[in-house]
Design a protein around this motif. Structure first.
Motif, mmCIF file in Angstrom:
data_model
loop_
_atom_site.group_PDB
_atom_site.id
_atom_site.type_symbol
_atom_site.label_atom_id
_atom_site.label_comp_id
_atom_site.label_asym_id
_atom_site.label_seq_id
_atom_site.Cartn_x
_atom_site.Cartn_y
_atom_site.Cartn_z
ATOM 1 N N VAL A 161 0.842 -1.204 0.000
ATOM 2 C CA VAL A 161 0.000 0.000 0.000
ATOM 3 C C VAL A 161 0.873 1.248 0.000
ATOM 4 O O VAL A 161 0.625 2.199 -0.755
ATOM 5 C CB VAL A 161 -0.947 0.001 1.222
ATOM 6 C CG1 VAL A 161 -1.628 1.363 1.370
ATOM 7 C CG2 VAL A 161 -1.994 -1.096 1.083
ATOM 8 N N LEU A 216 -8.488 4.672 2.230
ATOM 9 C CA LEU A 216 -8.039 3.297 2.056
ATOM 10 C C LEU A 216 -9.228 2.371 2.265
ATOM 11 O O LEU A 216 -9.913 2.442 3.286
ATOM 12 C CB LEU A 216 -6.926 2.971 3.055
ATOM 13 C CG LEU A 216 -6.190 1.635 2.890
ATOM 14 C CD1 LEU A 216 -5.541 1.536 1.510
ATOM 15 C CD2 LEU A 216 -5.147 1.462 3.983
ATOM 16 N N ALA A 217 -9.485 1.503 1.283
ATOM 17 C CA ALA A 217 -10.640 0.607 1.350
ATOM 18 C C ALA A 217 -10.225 -0.799 0.943
ATOM 19 O O ALA A 217 -9.310 -0.979 0.126
ATOM 20 C CB ALA A 217 -11.769 1.111 0.448
ATOM 21 N N GLY A 218 -10.897 -1.800 1.516
ATOM 22 C CA GLY A 218 -10.583 -3.176 1.173
ATOM 23 C C GLY A 218 -11.692 -4.128 1.575
ATOM 24 O O GLY A 218 -12.502 -3.834 2.461
ATOM 25 N N GLY A 233 -9.893 -5.751 4.196
ATOM 26 C CA GLY A 233 -10.369 -4.939 5.305
ATOM 27 C C GLY A 233 -9.382 -4.924 6.455
ATOM 28 O O GLY A 233 -9.163 -3.884 7.094
ATOM 29 N N THR A 248 -6.225 -5.296 6.027
ATOM 30 C CA THR A 248 -5.141 -4.457 5.508
ATOM 31 C C THR A 248 -5.437 -2.987 5.734
ATOM 32 O O THR A 248 -4.537 -2.196 6.043
ATOM 33 C CB THR A 248 -4.934 -4.727 4.006
ATOM 34 O OG1 THR A 248 -4.724 -6.126 3.794
ATOM 35 C CG2 THR A 248 -3.741 -3.960 3.467
ATOM 36 N N VAL A 249 -6.700 -2.600 5.596
ATOM 37 C CA VAL A 249 -7.096 -1.210 5.833
ATOM 38 C C VAL A 249 -6.774 -0.793 7.263
ATOM 39 O O VAL A 249 -6.178 0.259 7.512
ATOM 40 C CB VAL A 249 -8.601 -1.022 5.543
ATOM 41 C CG1 VAL A 249 -9.087 0.330 6.077
ATOM 42 C CG2 VAL A 249 -8.872 -1.122 4.052
ATOM 43 N N LEU A 269 -4.079 2.026 8.215
ATOM 44 C CA LEU A 269 -4.373 3.285 8.899
ATOM 45 C C LEU A 269 -3.450 3.493 10.081
ATOM 46 O O LEU A 269 -3.036 4.624 10.377
ATOM 47 C CB LEU A 269 -5.832 3.285 9.384
ATOM 48 C CG LEU A 269 -6.932 3.295 8.324
ATOM 49 C CD1 LEU A 269 -8.297 3.359 8.998
ATOM 50 C CD2 LEU A 269 -6.772 4.441 7.347
ATOM 51 N N GLY A 282 -10.796 5.057 6.550
ATOM 52 C CA GLY A 282 -10.706 3.646 6.203
ATOM 53 C C GLY A 282 -12.089 3.054 5.999
ATOM 54 O O GLY A 282 -13.026 3.361 6.747
ATOM 55 N N CYS A 286 -13.891 -0.705 5.478
ATOM 56 C CA CYS A 286 -13.707 -2.158 5.553
ATOM 57 C C CYS A 286 -14.983 -2.848 5.087
ATOM 58 O O CYS A 286 -16.022 -2.750 5.741
ATOM 59 C CB CYS A 286 -13.382 -2.581 6.983
ATOM 60 S SG CYS A 286 -11.908 -1.820 7.667
ATOM 61 N N SER A 323 -15.045 -7.193 6.507
ATOM 62 C CA SER A 323 -13.653 -7.426 6.889
ATOM 63 C C SER A 323 -13.474 -8.687 7.718
ATOM 64 O O SER A 323 -14.282 -9.005 8.591
ATOM 65 C CB SER A 323 -13.148 -6.217 7.682
ATOM 66 O OG SER A 323 -11.824 -6.416 8.106
#
Length: 224
Positions: free
Chosen positions: A13, A65-67, A72, A74-75, A79, A88, A90, A93
């Motif tokens: 990231v 940041l999104a996942g 999630g 990872t977000v 952060l 962020g 998620c 997640s």
């Protein structure tokens, strides 16, 4: 092993963020895709020429940041380690990889959008810790949904609906009965509203959640 893999993802990231900033600043970087980013066949020999298209087109002061799923996790870790991200998000997640992260270590606003059937009790307890620690954390659950509903899989099933895809979904249920377009609309609406409420992105009006979708706010813990 999962924690070590999570650190690799966070490093990726950071590298991606550094790369995007270089492109936004108009810096020349090595283009490993060779001719795929050239303007035309006539100028295809200059593999770096298309990079100028990225100059000054990104707002690098408003970073989100999104996942989804492991993304999630990872977000959350991202952060904590990359404070430049301001928000962020998620999506359903998986919280096991971040079980050692303390909620107070994450200072930014954080949104959880869950699919109902995926979340375990332990994951919800961890989310609840974040929710109780900060007023800028929100948790929503879209009812009657599965983990893959937030991905493009259900849309592909609808687009290429055959007896094969139907049989796969019957054997391994990867799609809920809810309309995937409505699920995506609801998710996008919640995300846009959360972003707009925390950093101004210039949205003209609040995004609306489809009336066909039922959502629940907060954590619905079922602790034995």
């Amino acid at each position: 092993m999962r924690q070590a893999q999570l650190q690799i993802r966070v490093n990726e990231v950071q590298k991606t963020l550094d790369l995007l900033r270089k492109l936004n600043n108009g810096e020349q970087i090595e283009n490993i895709l060779h001719n795929y980013f050239t303007r035309s066949a006539e100028c295809s020999e200059n593999r770096n020429e298309r990079q100028i298209d990225f100059k000054n087109v990104m707002d690098t002061d408003k970073l989100i940041l999104a996942g989804h799923s492991y993304g999630g996790a990872t977000v959350i870790c991202g952060l904590k380690e990359i404070p430049e991200f301001q928000i962020g998000i998620c999506l359903d997640s998986w919280m096991f990889p971040v079980k050692e992260i303390k909620p107070e270590d994450v200072k930014q606003p954080l949104l959880f959008v869950n699919m109902e059937t995926f979340q375990s009790e332990s994951s919800l307890i961890k989310m609840n810790q974040f929710l109780q620690n900060s007023k800028t954390v929100q948790v929503w659950t879209i009812n009657n949904t599965r983990h893959t509903d937030i991905s493009d899989f259900p849309l592909l099933v609808m687009a290429f609906s055959t007896w094969v895809t139907s049989a796969i979904n019957w054997l391994i249920p990867l799609q809920s009965k809810a309309n995937p377009y409505h699920i995506h609309e609801a998710t996008v609406s919640m995300c846009l509203n959360f972003i707009q409420n925390n950093i101004n992105i210039g949205a003209s009006k609040a995004a609306q959640i489809p009336t066909e979708i039922e959502v629940t706010e907060g954590i619905q813990l079922k602790i034995k």
